[in-house]
Design an enzyme around this catalytic site. Structure first.
Site, PDB file in Angstrom:
ATOM      1  N   LYS A   1       0.837  -1.201   0.000  1.00 59.19           N
ATOM      2  CA  LYS A   1       0.000   0.000   0.000  1.00 59.19           C
ATOM      3  C   LYS A   1       0.874   1.254   0.000  1.00 59.19           C
ATOM      4  O   LYS A   1       0.594   2.219  -0.708  1.00 59.19           O
ATOM      5  CB  LYS A   1      -0.932   0.013   1.213  1.00 59.19           C
ATOM      6  CG  LYS A   1      -1.808   1.267   1.354  1.00 59.19           C
ATOM      7  CD  LYS A   1      -2.822   1.403   0.227  1.00 59.19           C
ATOM      8  CE  LYS A   1      -3.491   2.772   0.150  1.00 59.19           C
ATOM      9  NZ  LYS A   1      -4.497   3.036   1.151  1.00 59.19           N
TER      10      LYS A   1
ATOM     11  N   LYS B   1       0.480  12.722   5.203  1.00 57.41           N
ATOM     12  CA  LYS B   1       0.595  11.501   6.016  1.00 57.41           C
ATOM     13  C   LYS B   1       1.159  10.333   5.191  1.00 57.41           C
ATOM     14  O   LYS B   1       2.131   9.685   5.613  1.00 57.41           O
ATOM     15  CB  LYS B   1      -0.777  11.121   6.575  1.00 57.41           C
ATOM     16  CG  LYS B   1      -0.803   9.801   7.343  1.00 57.41           C
ATOM     17  CD  LYS B   1      -2.189   9.476   7.862  1.00 57.41           C
ATOM     18  CE  LYS B   1      -3.088   8.797   6.838  1.00 57.41           C
ATOM     19  NZ  LYS B   1      -2.707   7.413   6.518  1.00 57.41           N
TER      20      LYS B   1
END
Lengths: 302, 302
Positions: B176, B244
């Protein structure tokens, strides 16, 4: 029936040869100019009217010229050099300059053509050799409407899609350069991602499969990282082409004092790959700038 | 007919709410956990069995848990915090952790779950809120085969495609994170290209049209640069999400001493946008880091 338009293609590399053959397929009387005999012979065998290292022998017969040289220097040489044809073309002959060149070169070549009484279309192309070969290139062009119109039979022959960017010479070059910014950064980003996957012990085939089915995909990732997964760096388009094109992008930023943080980073990656000896490999070989990993096709470490 | 599986979704944001509703649509007995009453009410109205800020009231009834919090801290809090449910789940309950978190967090959470007698699937997702809402997320998961099997009804409900990366917890997070490297760099590259087009006086609509029909295209360019052309920065996914996520990418590189020149450059661009006050705008607002240009939707300069 009207006589077929007579068009010469200058530069019979993978793009130019495809464009020339597309002109033949469209029924245009096609000529070729290239210093390499082998390329000239190939186009003659395909049905060209005439070919040569220069084009003065047939320049007077031409209705249009397409330039698909590798860079601006070759373009200038073919038009204005020792064997240059610009001075031998009929006044008003439209010259479609489709090499990837800087905005400054596009403007300078247009000015020199104008001085010789010739009209220029600033008309870079994309699509790669496969699309060039089947007359399906994308042309992103700028220039006066009447030059577009004069070149319509050629555009119909070589292009699947023609963008009329503006009437301003240089805008075609700018759009192509911005397109190459994206193309080059996407190849380098694909390489960075696959290098990290290799380092982290993720199977590259799996990583490729996930990305190509998700929002992280790009046209270049899907096309070029396949070569990395297969360990096959047969050059479809070489590392050194992106050293040149991202060099043009970087120069464009410099000329406007405009920051291009990703493009200049990607340029450094391709330049590093070239200096490391990978310049003539497929551009996906930019992944070889990352040390500390083993890639498909690598020799096992002794 | 067998009784429907009872599954709780922790974190009812745009992704979690979509996943929870997909579980309902698939006929699963669905529970929701979120600190916001409004989110709980929405899921109750859609047919949930029960909802709450914590889940201890119904933890014992659950057959499976899906975690779709924004980050690892929220995930830890929901599982192990003051109102955490981990200690109240039946032994062996599978917990599908689908937040985007670091490899270290994935491994640490798996270890803590194991200590509580619970099994984890390291199962990040992609696809965005639209795909989440129709049960068509992509799940890139790692974990033991029996945990995949135990979660099969949930995976069937929420995912269009499930990648079984490996049996090793952390590999899902890694894949991911690498995917987000590409997604983030592609958004930033799109912004850089469109900013240069604006500077060079090329119409952004034209630039968008050319790129989306050529080899410079990416999924993110096509999706996000539409927002720039329209001058609409309504947040579908915010700048701060990529601060993030590219932060996680950068940390991943640091942890392996592995250079990620493009990802760290893109991180700096998103962080700059966030510090300039654009953190809650759509992530395409990263283009606002480029000064000296006028974009669609900008106030005309006084």
């Amino acid at each position: 029936m009207a006589e077929a338009m007579r068009v010469a293609v200058i530069g019979l590399g993978s793009m130019g040869m495809g464009a020339a053959k597309s002109c033949l397929a469209a029924g245009l009387a096609t000529y070729g100019i290239d210093p390499r005999n082998s390329a000239c012979d190939e186009l003659m065998a395909a049905g060209a009217v005439a070919t040569g290292a220069g084009g003065r022998a047939f320049a007077r017969d031409l209705d249009a010229v397409v330039v698909l040289t590798v860079n601006a220097a070759q373009c200038r040489d073919a038009l204005f050099g020792e064997q240059g044809i610009a001075a031998h073309l009929k006044p008003g002959t439209p010259v479609m300059v489709s090499a990837t060149i800087s905005v400054a070169d596009a403007k300078a070549i247009a000015a020199d053509l104008a001085e010789a009484g010739l009209a220029m279309l600033d008309a870079p192309v994309s699509g790669g050799p496969v699309k060039a070969a089947c007359g399906d290139m994308t042309v992103m062009a700028a220039g006066p409407a009447q030059v577009f119109d004069a070149l319509q039979p050629v555009l119909d022959a070589v292009a699947g899609k023609v963008y009329r960017i503006s009437e301003t010479i240089g805008d075609g070059a700018t759009v192509k350069i911005i397109h190459q910014l994206l193309a080059g950064v996407h190849i380098a980003a694909g390489a960075e991602a696959m290098a990290l996957a290799a380092k982290a012990g993720i199977k590259l085939e799996t990583m490729y499969d996930v990305v190509t089915h998700a929002a992280g995909n790009s046209w270049m990732f899907e096309n070029r990282m396949r070569h990395v997964v297969d360990g096959d760096y047969t050059p479809h388009s070489a590392v050194d082409i992106f050293v040149k094109d991202l060099g043009l992008v970087t120069e464009t930023g410099l000329s406007m004092k405009f920051p291009l943080p990703l493009a200049t980073t990607a340029y450094a990656m391709f330049a590093t790959a070239s200096q490391a000896g990978y310049g003539q490999l497929d551009d996906s070989a930019v992944i070889k700038v990352f040390p500390g990993i083993t890639l498909p096709g690598d020799e096992p470490k002794a």
